[in-house]
Write a protein that holds these residues in place. Structure first.
Motif, PDB file in Angstrom:
ATOM      1  N   LEU A 267       1.065   3.999  -3.062  1.00 42.73           N
ATOM      2  CA  LEU A 267       0.703   5.402  -2.857  1.00 42.73           C
ATOM      3  C   LEU A 267       1.836   6.335  -3.281  1.00 42.73           C
TER       4      LEU A 267
ATOM      5  N   THR B  17       0.697   7.351  -7.316  1.00 39.08           N
ATOM      6  CA  THR B  17      -0.387   8.312  -7.120  1.00 39.08           C
ATOM      7  C   THR B  17       0.175   9.731  -7.058  1.00 39.08           C
TER       8      THR B  17
ATOM      9  N   LEU C  21      -5.721  10.780  -6.460  1.00 34.65           N
ATOM     10  CA  LEU C  21      -6.403  10.186  -5.307  1.00 34.65           C
ATOM     11  C   LEU C  21      -7.764  10.812  -5.046  1.00 34.65           C
TER      12      LEU C  21
ATOM     13  N   ALA D  42      -5.478   9.033   2.822  1.00 37.84           N
ATOM     14  CA  ALA D  42      -4.160   8.442   2.593  1.00 37.84           C
ATOM     15  C   ALA D  42      -3.092   9.157   3.402  1.00 37.84           C
TER      16      ALA D  42
ATOM     17  N   LEU E 164       0.160  11.665  -4.600  1.00 35.85           N
ATOM     18  CA  LEU E 164       0.373  11.999  -3.196  1.00 35.85           C
ATOM     19  C   LEU E 164       1.366  13.157  -3.079  1.00 35.85           C
TER      20      LEU E 164
ATOM     21  N   LYS F  85      -7.518  11.421  -0.819  1.00 31.99           N
ATOM     22  CA  LYS F  85      -6.165  11.902  -0.548  1.00 31.99           C
ATOM     23  C   LYS F  85      -5.970  12.240   0.927  1.00 31.99           C
TER      24      LYS F  85
ATOM     25  N   THR G 105       0.826  -1.210   0.000  1.00 35.05           N
ATOM     26  CA  THR G 105       0.000   0.000   0.000  1.00 35.05           C
ATOM     27  C   THR G 105       0.860   1.259   0.000  1.00 35.05           C
ATOM     28  N   THR G 106       1.857   1.320   0.877  1.00 35.23           N
ATOM     29  CA  THR G 106       2.710   2.513   0.932  1.00 35.23           C
ATOM     30  C   THR G 106       3.509   2.678  -0.364  1.00 35.23           C
TER      31      THR G 106
END
Length: 526
Positions: free
Chosen positions: A85, A89, A269, A276, A91, A273, A81-82
């Motif tokens: 992201l 994404t 996202l 996250a 981010l 966002k 997941t990290t």
């Protein structure tokens, strides 16, 4: 839909330059197995069977399997997941998050476990072990998966989208298969690390095979019983390695560089966002903030926190020397091993590749006792020398280098090397100019992982270090064992800072390089 490449079985001869180091490595990593077999033989067959088939062993087996399964699954979910992201994404401050999510790996598990127990004394047992060890080990999945995502060809995803597949379908049909080597490589490392974990479990009062082996050696002075428990631990390791090999399969995934990292479109996202960002903040606080906060508390309020600059500087210098030396030696061992396994295969390659994973599942205590045993009897000049300690480190953490380098090498098309060979370049030239530049992210990740683990290693260091030499980890352990938490705080804080700095520099540098447009090393060098 992915660039699945199937090569014909190699019939060419394996270069002697690969065979020699791999054979030496096989012999070296076989020493712990020989030592365990000799100690188990001393007990005799009947006594050995009685030691294995008893209720205590069943309880240890159940405890160990529960710990390994839950920590591995949770760490894998968090790490993927990290990595997703940060690498896929929009981010904000992705470079900053890339450094922060890897920082918990710089916190020794036994320091993190003490920090949590200081706040929640009732956290001992299974629940506490799951929380602490998951927070400490998920970077083992994040780092290789992030490196794989960073090096993946964007043209594959673009082709998938042009064929009508949405982002979810593209992830499962294109991206996830490409992540299999790094994902399962990281997962198996976590599982094996759980089999060998000692310090954190000792503080958390959760008994596994490793803690029981330590008790048999140091409390009961029963080497035969400890050896039989270690054999059971090896059988567990064999099961996990077989499972990983089955899941990995025989498919090979290579990247034909039709696109560049600059072509990659990051996923927006949108409304999730803030969720996250909050999730990453909470993860960072739990994994790194709590240990750092408790260390700071003891540093400024502990009554035993008198700072001896000379001792701290000496421990720091020794830690850096041991960490860098052991990491480089592990990389030197891993490069020919991985290259032989991926490019030539065969029985020797299979044996050489899997044997270090067996050794990695053993507690550092067993590796230390093995090298002490053989050094005293057959190589006394090497007893209590830095070289013997570095060899022990390389034996313990070779799979960390293997996993990262293998994931990178499997993404390098063999056709590039064959084209270079057809132009008259020798194997060494091809490796240095073509292969090595392409696998540099994997080599760097492996170097960082081994370096960090060495700086946190405890039991093997206590046995193999030269007389009078201390590392930051041994100083923390010695003071903490005597309830001198204030005195241990400077060493613990410095250990985390020093461990975090190379991870930060490595992740920032590799992250930046992954955002730049790549050149084809074949045309650039040849």
């Amino acid at each position: 839909m992915c660039s699945k490449v199937t090569y014909k079985k190699r019939t060419r001869a394996i270069p002697f330059g690969l065979i020699l180091p791999v054979v030496l490595l096989v012999l070296l990593t076989s020493l712990p197995l020989l030592y365990i077999a000799l100690r188990a033989h001393e007990a005799g067959l009947e006594h050995a069977l009685n030691l294995i088939f008893r209720s205590r062993v069943y309880d240890l087996l159940l405890n160990t399997l529960k710990l390994v399964t839950v920590v591995t699954v949770l760490s894998t979910l968090i790490g993927v997941t990290t990595a997703w992201l940060i690498e896929r994404t929009d981010l904000p401050k992705r470079k900053m998050w890339n450094a922060l999510v890897t920082l918990p790996f710089a916190v020794p598990a036994f320091i993190s476990s003490y920090s949590w127990i200081s706040i929640f004394p009732s956290l001992e047992g299974f629940g506490g072990a799951i929380l602490v060890l998951t927070l400490c080990n998920y970077p083992l999945v994040h780092l290789p998966v992030a490196a794989a995502l960073r090096g993946m060809d964007p043209a594959l995803e673009e082709t998938s989208r042009s064929l009508g597949f949405n982002r979810t379908q593209t992830f499962f049909k294109v991206i996830l298969p490409q992540l299999r080597p790094s994902l399962f490589g990281g997962a198996i490392l976590i599982a094996l690390h759980m089999l060998a974990e000692f310090g954190a479990l000792s503080f958390l009062n959760y008994e596994t095979f490793t803690t029981a082996i330590f008790d048999q050696y140091y409390v009961a002075f029963d080497g035969a019983s400890a050896a039989m428990l270690t054999l059971v631990l090896l059988l567990l390791c064999l099961g996990f390695l077989a499972l990983e090999l089955l899941v990995r399969g025989k498919a090979k995934y290579a990247i034909a560089r039709k696109g560049t990292p600059g072509m990659l479109e990051h996923i927006a996202l949108g409304a999730i966002k803030p969720v996250a960002i909050i999730g990453l903040v909470v993860l960072t606080i739990l994994a790194a903030g709590v240990p750092l906060g408790i260390i700071g508390y003891w540093l400024f309020t502990g009554t035993s926190s008198a700072l001896h600059i000379n001792d701290v500087f000496s421990a720091l210098t020794t830690t850096l020397t041991f960490g860098f030396g052991g990491a480089v030696l592990a990389i030197v061992f891993a490069l020919p091993l991985v290259f032989l396994t991926v490019r030539y295969q065969g029985k020797l390659a299979m044996l050489a590749e899997r044997l270090p994973y067996f050794i990695h599942s053993l507690p550092g205590l067993v590796i230390g006792l093995t090298l002490v045993f053989f050094a005293i009897r057959y190589a006394y000049p090497f007893y209590q020398t830095t070289l013997l300690l570095l060899i022990g480190y390389a034996m313990l953490y070779l799979p960390l280098a293997q996993s990262s380098i293998r994931a990178a090498l499997m993404q390098v098309s063999q056709q590039l090397e064959e084209m270079a060979r057809s132009l008259g370049k020798g194997p060494l030239t091809v490796f240095m100019r073509i292969t090595l530049p392409l696998i540099t992210p994997g080599v760097g990740a492996g170097l960082a992982l081994v370096f960090l683990q060495i700086m946190k290693e405890l039991t093997a260091t206590l046995l193999l270090r030269p007389t009078g030499v201390d590392t930051l980890a041994t100083k923390v352990w010695e003071h903490t064992a005597n309830a001198e938490f204030g005195a241990s705080a400077p060493y613990a804080a410095l250990l985390i800072v020093v461990s975090g700095l190379p991870v930060y520099l490595l992740t920032m540098r590799s992250f930046t390089q992954g955002s730049k447009q790549a050149t084809n090393p074949l045309t650039a060098e040849i």
